[in-house]
Design a protein around this motif. Structure first.
Motif, PDB file in Angstrom:
ATOM      1  N   SER A  73       0.834  -1.215   0.000  1.00 17.29           N
ATOM      2  CA  SER A  73       0.000   0.000   0.000  1.00 17.29           C
ATOM      3  C   SER A  73       0.865   1.260   0.000  1.00 17.29           C
ATOM      4  O   SER A  73       0.581   2.217  -0.732  1.00 17.29           O
ATOM      5  N   THR A  74       1.948   1.247   0.789  1.00 16.64           N
ATOM      6  CA  THR A  74       2.843   2.411   0.835  1.00 16.64           C
ATOM      7  C   THR A  74       3.545   2.598  -0.503  1.00 16.64           C
ATOM      8  O   THR A  74       3.692   3.724  -0.993  1.00 16.64           O
ATOM      9  N   PHE A  75       3.950   1.486  -1.102  1.00 16.79           N
ATOM     10  CA  PHE A  75       4.601   1.570  -2.405  1.00 16.79           C
ATOM     11  C   PHE A  75       3.665   2.191  -3.439  1.00 16.79           C
ATOM     12  O   PHE A  75       4.067   3.069  -4.208  1.00 16.79           O
ATOM     13  N   CYS A  76       2.421   1.740  -3.471  1.00 16.90           N
ATOM     14  CA  CYS A  76       1.453   2.265  -4.444  1.00 16.90           C
ATOM     15  C   CYS A  76       1.228   3.761  -4.252  1.00 16.90           C
ATOM     16  O   CYS A  76       1.194   4.526  -5.224  1.00 16.90           O
ATOM     17  N   GLU A  77       1.091   4.181  -3.009  1.00 18.95           N
ATOM     18  CA  GLU A  77       0.893   5.606  -2.715  1.00 18.95           C
ATOM     19  C   GLU A  77       2.108   6.427  -3.139  1.00 18.95           C
ATOM     20  O   GLU A  77       1.975   7.492  -3.752  1.00 18.95           O
ATOM     21  N   THR A  78       3.297   5.912  -2.814  1.00 18.93           N
ATOM     22  CA  THR A  78       4.526   6.641  -3.133  1.00 18.93           C
ATOM     23  C   THR A  78       4.770   6.670  -4.633  1.00 18.93           C
ATOM     24  O   THR A  78       5.202   7.688  -5.193  1.00 18.93           O
ATOM     25  N   PHE A  79       4.522   5.550  -5.300  1.00 24.89           N
ATOM     26  CA  PHE A  79       4.724   5.475  -6.748  1.00 24.89           C
ATOM     27  C   PHE A  79       3.839   6.501  -7.455  1.00 24.89           C
ATOM     28  O   PHE A  79       4.306   7.246  -8.329  1.00 24.89           O
ATOM     29  N   LYS A  80       2.573   6.560  -7.076  1.00 25.77           N
ATOM     30  CA  LYS A  80       1.654   7.510  -7.715  1.00 25.77           C
ATOM     31  C   LYS A  80       2.069   8.946  -7.439  1.00 25.77           C
ATOM     32  O   LYS A  80       1.990   9.817  -8.322  1.00 25.77           O
ATOM     33  N   SER A  81       2.568   9.196  -6.228  1.00 24.41           N
ATOM     34  CA  SER A  81       2.998  10.544  -5.862  1.00 24.41           C
ATOM     35  C   SER A  81       4.206  10.989  -6.690  1.00 24.41           C
ATOM     36  O   SER A  81       4.276  12.132  -7.139  1.00 24.41           O
ATOM     37  N   VAL A  82       5.151  10.068  -6.904  1.00 25.63           N
ATOM     38  CA  VAL A  82       6.380  10.405  -7.618  1.00 25.63           C
ATOM     39  C   VAL A  82       6.169  10.420  -9.133  1.00 25.63           C
ATOM     40  O   VAL A  82       6.586  11.359  -9.823  1.00 25.63           O
ATOM     41  N   VAL A  83       5.513   9.384  -9.656  1.00 21.03           N
ATOM     42  CA  VAL A  83       5.375   9.224 -11.107  1.00 21.03           C
ATOM     43  C   VAL A  83       4.163   9.959 -11.656  1.00 21.03           C
ATOM     44  O   VAL A  83       4.138  10.389 -12.810  1.00 21.03           O
ATOM     45  N   GLY A  84       3.143  10.117 -10.816  1.00 18.00           N
ATOM     46  CA  GLY A  84       1.926  10.787 -11.253  1.00 18.00           C
ATOM     47  C   GLY A  84       0.889   9.843 -11.818  1.00 18.00           C
ATOM     48  O   GLY A  84      -0.181  10.280 -12.259  1.00 18.00           O
ATOM     49  N   THR A  85       1.184   8.558 -11.812  1.00 18.78           N
ATOM     50  CA  THR A  85       0.300   7.520 -12.347  1.00 18.78           C
ATOM     51  C   THR A  85       0.367   6.304 -11.436  1.00 18.78           C
ATOM     52  O   THR A  85       1.442   5.963 -10.941  1.00 18.78           O
ATOM     53  N   PRO A  86      -0.757   5.643 -11.179  1.00 17.76           N
ATOM     54  CA  PRO A  86      -0.719   4.417 -10.369  1.00 17.76           C
ATOM     55  C   PRO A  86       0.209   3.369 -10.984  1.00 17.76           C
ATOM     56  O   PRO A  86       0.371   3.320 -12.209  1.00 17.76           O
ATOM     57  N   PHE A  87       0.787   2.536 -10.129  1.00 14.92           N
ATOM     58  CA  PHE A  87       1.764   1.529 -10.577  1.00 14.92           C
ATOM     59  C   PHE A  87       1.228   0.667 -11.719  1.00 14.92           C
ATOM     60  O   PHE A  87       1.865   0.544 -12.766  1.00 14.92           O
ATOM     61  N   LYS A  88       0.063   0.053 -11.536  1.00 13.26           N
ATOM     62  CA  LYS A  88      -0.462  -0.865 -12.545  1.00 13.26           C
ATOM     63  C   LYS A  88      -0.763  -0.139 -13.851  1.00 13.26           C
ATOM     64  O   LYS A  88      -0.497  -0.660 -14.941  1.00 13.26           O
ATOM     65  N   LYS A  89      -1.306   1.064 -13.745  1.00 15.90           N
ATOM     66  CA  LYS A  89      -1.626   1.841 -14.948  1.00 15.90           C
ATOM     67  C   LYS A  89      -0.351   2.199 -15.704  1.00 15.90           C
ATOM     68  O   LYS A  89      -0.303   2.141 -16.944  1.00 15.90           O
ATOM     69  N   TYR A  90       0.703   2.560 -14.972  1.00 19.55           N
ATOM     70  CA  TYR A  90       1.972   2.913 -15.607  1.00 19.55           C
ATOM     71  C   TYR A  90       2.570   1.697 -16.315  1.00 19.55           C
ATOM     72  O   TYR A  90       3.043   1.797 -17.455  1.00 19.55           O
ATOM     73  N   LEU A  91       2.532   0.539 -15.648  1.00 23.66           N
ATOM     74  CA  LEU A  91       3.066  -0.680 -16.228  1.00 23.66           C
ATOM     75  C   LEU A  91       2.342  -1.039 -17.522  1.00 23.66           C
ATOM     76  O   LEU A  91       2.976  -1.329 -18.545  1.00 23.66           O
ATOM     77  N   ASN A  92       1.018  -0.994 -17.502  1.00 24.52           N
ATOM     78  CA  ASN A  92       0.243  -1.293 -18.704  1.00 24.52           C
ATOM     79  C   ASN A  92       0.515  -0.287 -19.811  1.00 24.52           C
ATOM     80  O   ASN A  92       0.618  -0.640 -20.994  1.00 24.52           O
ATOM     81  N   PHE A  93       0.632   0.993 -19.421  1.00 24.59           N
ATOM     82  CA  PHE A  93       0.892   2.041 -20.405  1.00 24.59           C
ATOM     83  C   PHE A  93       2.217   1.792 -21.124  1.00 24.59           C
ATOM     84  O   PHE A  93       2.300   1.863 -22.359  1.00 24.59           O
ATOM     85  N   LYS A  94       3.268   1.480 -20.358  1.00 25.37           N
ATOM     86  CA  LYS A  94       4.585   1.256 -20.953  1.00 25.37           C
ATOM     87  C   LYS A  94       4.590   0.008 -21.837  1.00 25.37           C
ATOM     88  O   LYS A  94       5.232  -0.014 -22.900  1.00 25.37           O
ATOM     89  N   ARG A  95       3.864  -1.019 -21.420  1.00 21.30           N
ATOM     90  CA  ARG A  95       3.819  -2.242 -22.218  1.00 21.30           C
ATOM     91  C   ARG A  95       3.098  -2.013 -23.549  1.00 21.30           C
ATOM     92  O   ARG A  95       3.553  -2.464 -24.605  1.00 21.30           O
ATOM     93  N   ILE A  96       1.987  -1.326 -23.503  1.00 22.73           N
ATOM     94  CA  ILE A  96       1.251  -1.055 -24.741  1.00 22.73           C
ATOM     95  C   ILE A  96       2.038  -0.100 -25.624  1.00 22.73           C
ATOM     96  O   ILE A  96       2.076  -0.251 -26.857  1.00 22.73           O
ATOM     97  N   GLU A  97       2.680   0.885 -25.035  1.00 24.80           N
ATOM     98  CA  GLU A  97       3.511   1.820 -25.793  1.00 24.80           C
ATOM     99  C   GLU A  97       4.611   1.073 -26.545  1.00 24.80           C
ATOM    100  O   GLU A  97       4.865   1.326 -27.729  1.00 24.80           O
ATOM    101  N   LYS A  98       5.269   0.138 -25.844  1.00 19.48           N
ATOM    102  CA  LYS A  98       6.340  -0.638 -26.483  1.00 19.48           C
ATOM    103  C   LYS A  98       5.760  -1.584 -27.534  1.00 19.48           C
ATOM    104  O   LYS A  98       6.346  -1.758 -28.614  1.00 19.48           O
ATOM    105  N   ALA A  99       4.613  -2.191 -27.244  1.00 18.68           N
ATOM    106  CA  ALA A  99       3.990  -3.101 -28.207  1.00 18.68           C
ATOM    107  C   ALA A  99       3.631  -2.361 -29.492  1.00 18.68           C
ATOM    108  O   ALA A  99       3.820  -2.888 -30.601  1.00 18.68           O
ATOM    109  N   ALA A 100       3.102  -1.164 -29.359  1.00 20.62           N
ATOM    110  CA  ALA A 100       2.742  -0.368 -30.534  1.00 20.62           C
ATOM    111  C   ALA A 100       3.973  -0.086 -31.389  1.00 20.62           C
ATOM    112  O   ALA A 100       3.928  -0.154 -32.621  1.00 20.62           O
ATOM    113  N   ALA A 101       5.088   0.220 -30.722  1.00 21.85           N
ATOM    114  CA  ALA A 101       6.329   0.474 -31.457  1.00 21.85           C
ATOM    115  C   ALA A 101       6.799  -0.781 -32.190  1.00 21.85           C
ATOM    116  O   ALA A 101       7.270  -0.712 -33.334  1.00 21.85           O
TER     117      ALA A 101
END
Length: 287
Positions: A216-244
């Motif tokens: 829970s602390t990791f998820c809160e901190t990750f969103k605070s630093v990156v601006g996106t929830p952990f799971k959403k960021y992971l999916n975003f990067k995977r789809i971004e790379k797949a599209a490329a």
């Protein structure tokens, strides 16, 4: 499946317990085989897939794979242009090296423990370690190609340094929990890990362990630093790379696997949600 058994004397210029070479056409390694010696793969150009019985690792420039003895394996070319170093040595060649270098001894012992678990002993070198490793490997190759006094001693001393670099890189990459100076540093480390390991399983629990945080602390901190929830960021990067990858001409199913999706329906759903079109339509529009 037939598995060939290679011995070190298979290589024409090999000594009794050591061999090093630069490979551009790995003909002999393309079929399943095993051998009684250790083998190091260090990729400089192109990509290869290294197959064990139940797992596969993709190796790109800067990646290293250290294979213990008696493990059935083979490689698969992923690019036509290819260049990598192979260092092969019998276990007895390490005599003296492991006795005088506990760090390397622990590394070798750990690799031997992995033999029965079918774990891929693959890791990636940082830029500084690449430069140092290149220097050491070229020194080893130069010593190997001549018969000057002290040849074996100099090869062993260089190999000891090289294995020390590899041991540190391996343990730093595989360690479950790292001590960071700040939460910001911890999250940026995890963000970088995600960006460079999209093909591998990336679990919230593992990321939390790396930062010594609760999930829970990791998820809160990750969103605070990156601006996106952990799971959403992971999916975003995977789809971004797949599209490329799709734009570069890869098959859709291959692109999905190359970014860590084993379930195609999940990939399809996430792809359409992020880019607004199905993978098939995206390919028609961009290839």
């Amino acid at each position: 499946m037939d598995i060939k058994k290679f011995v070190l004397s298979f290589y024409k210029k090999a000594t009794e317990n050591f061999y090093v070479d630069q490979i551009t056409e790995p003909e002999n390694a393309l079929s399943p085989h095993s051998h009684e010696y250790f083998q190091i793969y260090y990729v400089k150009e192109g990509r290869i897939f290294h197959h064990l019985d139940k797992s596969v690792a993709e190796l790109s420039p800067g990646d290293v794979f250290v294979l213990p003895p008696n493990v059935a394996h083979h490689i698969e070319k992923a690019t036509e242009k290819l260049r990598f170093f192979v260092i092969s040595f019998m276990p007895e060649f390490l005599t003296g090296i492991v006795e005088g270098n506990k760090f390397v001894a622990d590394f070798i012992h750990y690799l031997l423990e992995l033999t029965n678990e079918n774990v891929q002993p693959k890791f990636t070198l940082c830029a500084d370690d690449v430069i140092f490793s290149d220097t050491l490997i070229l020194r080893i190759m130069n010593e190997f190609s001549n018969n000057d006094t002290g040849k074996e001693a100099l090869i062993k001393s260089s190999l000891s340094l090289l294995l020390s670099i590899f041991a540190r890189a391996y343990f730093e990459e595989k360690v479950e929990s790292v001590k960071f100076k700040s939460d910001l540093q911890a999250i940026l480390h995890c963000k970088g890990y995600i960006d460079n390991h999209l093909k591998e399983p990336i679990l919230l629990s593992e990321m939390a362990k790396r930062t010594a945080m609760s999930k829970s602390t990791f998820c809160e901190t990750f969103k605070s630093v990156v601006g996106t929830p952990f799971k959403k960021y992971l999916n975003f990067k995977r789809i971004e790379k797949a599209a490329a990858l799709i734009r570069s001409g890869k098959k859709i199913s291959t692109a999905a696997r190359d970014v860590g999706y084993d379930d195609f329906s999940t990939f399809y759903r996430n792809f359409k949600k992020q880019l607004g079109v199905s993978p098939e339509k995206y390919k028609k529009l961009n290839v």
